[in-house]
Enzyme design. Structure first.
Site, PDB file in Angstrom:
ATOM      1  N   THR A  37       0.845  -1.194   0.000  1.00 60.32           N
ATOM      2  CA  THR A  37       0.000   0.000   0.000  1.00 60.32           C
ATOM      3  C   THR A  37       0.891   1.259   0.000  1.00 60.32           C
ATOM      4  O   THR A  37       2.109   1.143   0.104  1.00 60.32           O
ATOM      5  CB  THR A  37      -0.934  -0.008   1.246  1.00 60.32           C
ATOM      6  OG1 THR A  37      -1.718  -1.194   1.221  1.00 60.32           O
ATOM      7  CG2 THR A  37      -1.844   1.186   1.385  1.00 60.32           C
TER       8      THR A  37
ATOM      9  N   ASP B 207      -8.763  -9.554   1.558  1.00 57.91           N
ATOM     10  CA  ASP B 207      -8.812  -8.929   2.888  1.00 57.91           C
ATOM     11  C   ASP B 207     -10.052  -9.382   3.672  1.00 57.91           C
ATOM     12  O   ASP B 207     -10.206  -9.025   4.839  1.00 57.91           O
ATOM     13  CB  ASP B 207      -8.804  -7.399   2.788  1.00 57.91           C
ATOM     14  CG  ASP B 207      -7.392  -6.817   2.858  1.00 57.91           C
ATOM     15  OD1 ASP B 207      -6.433  -7.601   2.984  1.00 57.91           O
ATOM     16  OD2 ASP B 207      -7.238  -5.584   2.779  1.00 57.91           O
TER      17      ASP B 207
ATOM     18  N   SER C 237     -10.409  -3.181   6.247  1.00 60.95           N
ATOM     19  CA  SER C 237      -9.083  -2.639   5.972  1.00 60.95           C
ATOM     20  C   SER C 237      -8.418  -2.234   7.278  1.00 60.95           C
ATOM     21  O   SER C 237      -9.064  -2.162   8.328  1.00 60.95           O
ATOM     22  CB  SER C 237      -9.233  -1.416   5.064  1.00 60.95           C
ATOM     23  OG  SER C 237      -8.001  -0.736   4.944  1.00 60.95           O
ATOM     24  N   SER C 238      -7.115  -1.956   7.202  1.00 61.75           N
ATOM     25  CA  SER C 238      -6.379  -1.387   8.341  1.00 61.75           C
ATOM     26  C   SER C 238      -5.915   0.030   8.040  1.00 61.75           C
ATOM     27  O   SER C 238      -5.210   0.643   8.850  1.00 61.75           O
ATOM     28  CB  SER C 238      -5.148  -2.239   8.644  1.00 61.75           C
ATOM     29  OG  SER C 238      -5.533  -3.538   8.978  1.00 61.75           O
TER      30      SER C 238
ATOM     31  N   GLY D 277      -0.429  -3.135   5.555  1.00 61.77           N
ATOM     32  CA  GLY D 277      -1.433  -4.090   6.022  1.00 61.77           C
ATOM     33  C   GLY D 277      -1.835  -3.759   7.454  1.00 61.77           C
ATOM     34  O   GLY D 277      -1.998  -2.593   7.815  1.00 61.77           O
TER      35      GLY D 277
HETATM   36  N1  GLY Z   1      -5.015  -4.123   2.033  1.00 66.34           N
HETATM   37  C1  GLY Z   1      -4.519  -3.433   3.155  1.00 66.34           C
HETATM   38  C2  GLY Z   1      -5.574  -2.756   3.941  1.00 66.34           C
HETATM   39  O1  GLY Z   1      -6.627  -2.510   3.419  1.00 66.34           O
HETATM   40  O2  GLY Z   1      -5.388  -2.462   5.085  1.00 66.34           O
END
Ligand code: GLY
Length: 579
Positions: free
Chosen positions: A395, A437, A456-457, A478
């Site tokens: 990300t 996810d 999500s994080s 992540g």
């Molecule tokens: N795919 C990483 C997040 O959405 O946190």
């Protein structure tokens, strides 16, 4: 093992030595911090042309889609937090990918009912969610920006057309993805040479992406979600461009899934911490809630007279407790009754804080009972504890502010490095694997469902003090996104580090595991700091690096300081506009 790690770290530190000066810039103008110098320059170009922070953030993001295509792009989604200076309010633009109409709780199950292996599920049409990025940019620009796609995409089109030099970090991630890209003819053609990653120093151009951006610049948001680009995404997901002999699980995406995609404007998660107001991302991200909850737990302790190690011990244990609840209760609120009030309650935090002792918990802790702290007690859900689902460490995050005081904290992604590995034929961008996810097996609040957004994080965060912006922070990584943002806040507010030092410090990520993840890129393993925490029972698991944060500090004298990474992800770029 330790000796090898220390040697590897020393070699890396020496290799990065020349680049290790931290990108930090202070001044009175608009500011930008990203992980790519091209992207920061794109934001500056737009600010200098009279655009505001929202315009500049989209310009930077579009450029990151060119220079950091394995982390982000128009084939994915994200979360943008905007501070509107004239309204003095924060708005969350959720443009998370959504599951197509064909999705159901059994999609990631094998024939015998067991959950699919996460890594095996990633490089397929099945993992691709409806991309939200272009819709998110459109909503942000039309509601809060001053420019249109034609202006803000121009710098990215130029970089895609003219090309840029492949650096060691691009090459490192490209190499890690060789096997994934080898599955697909389009990805092999764009990102491999003789089956190998593009060499360091080579010029990488992406004229097909430049043309896709031009189509969006001319045709607007519809050019992406309807018509030929949409048709090519549907074809790529349902009939992935696999190389001969490669088996790929197709998805089932329709033109209606794309046409019906909506970004959502949401209220941020609002909490307080030692006199600061913390504004974070609501669901479907778990980031805002988990950060608020962990800070509430920490606020239960008087830190005066405590050593750095004692404060870091509290940070690790508060994060552990917040993650136990995050894993059990948080998912897309359109599908799940998330007990927000309980999770964010200071009384609940005080109850959870009582579980923290002078030494580290010996392992995983159970989730608590936030329902007892809800005013509405009609939701008696008691999910069984779950281990942390696998999430990629990738990300990207960027921060922009302008002279008027608007701020953008923006995290966006295609999920895993290289996403699904599917480059849309003729369009030059990678499709995400965001649907991995979801938690693969039911029952769980985050189980796959049609039209649902996977949890999500991502944690773009804006912090106010006395009603005025104090700083903004965010990171990729992540589920470590949450701990990176949290640790940086603790470093800055509780340990009194400058935002630059807070961001550069070695990261520790405790997400309700038996061990805490730490970095080998920085000299943490074996350090005095590590030993002090080991004496309290903390144990480490090592990874090369955690996150790649970017932030802006709004200083008391009216200046702003943009800060980025000295080392992680090859080092970032921070610039403040000059008069
Ligand atoms: N795919 C990483 C997040 O959405 O946190």
């Amino acid at each position: 093992m330790r000796a090898r790690t220390l040697l590897a770290t020393a070699v890396m530190m020496a290799a990065f030595g020349a680049l290790a000066r931290q990108p930090v810039d202070t001044g009175h103008g608009g500011a930008v911090a990203t992980i790519s110098h091209h992207a920061s320059l794109a934001a500056m170009e737009i600010l200098n042309a009279g655009g505001n922070a929202i315009d500049a953030a989209v310009a930077a993001a579009a450029t990151l889609g060119v220079t950091d295509p394995f982390s982000c792009g128009i084939g994915g989604g994200g979360f943008m937090l905007i501070y509107s200076a004239k309204d003095r309010r924060v708005i969350a633009v959720d443009h998370r990918e959504v599951a197509p109409a064909s999705f159901h709780p059994g999609v990631f199950l094998n024939a015998d009912g067991s959950a699919m292996d996460w890594k095996a599920a990633v490089p397929n049409g099945l993992s691709v969610g409806v991309p939200g990025t272009v819709r998110g940019w459109h909503e942000a620009l039309t509601r809060y920006g001053t420019m249109g796609f034609e202006q803000v995409l121009a710098p990215a089109i130029r970089v895609a057309e003219e090309g840029f030099e492949v650096g060691p970090n691009f090459h490192r991630i490209n190499t890690a993805n060789e096997a994934k890209f080898a599955r697909f003819s389009t990805a092999s053609a764009l990102y491999l040479q003789d089956s190998k990653a593009l060499p360091v120093g080579s010029l990488h151009r992406n004229p097909e992406l430049a043309q896709t951006y031009r189509d969006i610049a001319r045709g607007g948001v519809k050019a992406f979600y309807e018509g030929p680009i949409a048709a090519s995404m549907v074809a790529a997901v349902n009939h992935p461009p696999a190389n001969p002999g490669v088996e790929v699980i197709p998805g089932s995406l329709t033109m209606a899934d794309l046409k019906d995609y909506e970004a959502r404007l949401r209220q941020p998660v609002r909490s307080s911490y030692r006199g600061y107001e913390i504004l974070g991302m609501p669901t479907p991200s778990s980031g805002g809630i988990a950060i608020a909850q962990a800070l509430n737990i920490m606020e239960s302790f008087d830190l005066s007279g405590k050593s750095r190690a004692e404060i870091e011990h509290l940070y690790l244990e508060a994060s552990r407790l917040a993650f136990a609840d995050r894993n059990a209760y948080v998912a897309d609120e359109a599908f799940t009754d998330v007990p927000f009030e309980g999770l964010l309650s200071k009384d609940y935090a005080r109850e959870r804080a009582r579980l923290i002792s002078a030494t580290a918990a010996p392992g995983k802790v159970e989730q608590g009972d936030p329902y007892a702290f809800q005013n509405d007690l009609s939701v008696p859900l008691r999910p069984t504890p779950r281990p942390l689902a696998q999430e990629s460490m990738h990300t990207t995050h960027l921060a922009v502010s302008d002279r008027e005081g608007n701020i953008v904290a923006y995290t966006f992604t295609i999920e895993d490095w290289g996403g699904s590995g599917i480059v849309v034929p003729g369009r030059g961008f990678l499709l995400n694997n965001e649907l991995t996810d979801f938690d693969f097996s039911a029952p769980h609040p985050n189980v796959p469902e049609a039209f649902k957004r996977p949890r999500s994080s991502m944690s773009p965060t804006i912090v106010l003090k006395d009603g005025a912006p104090a700083f903004t922070i965010g990171s990729p990584g992540g589920s470590t996104i949450i701990t990176t943002a949290l640790q940086t806040i603790v470093n800055h507010i509780d340990l009194g580090m400058s935002l630059a030092d807070a961001l550069a410090a070695p990261r520790m990520s405790q997400r309700n595991g038996d061990t805490t993840l730490v970095e080998t890129l920085l000299p943490f393993p074996g350090s005095e700091q590590a030993r002090a925490l080991e004496a309290m029972g903390h144990q480490w698991r090592e990874t090369e690096q955690i996150g790649a944060a970017n932030g802006i500090r709004f200083n008391a004298d009216g200046t702003v300081t943009a800060v980025s990474e000295p080392l992680r992800h090859g080092g970032g770029s921070a610039i403040v506009q000059k008069h």
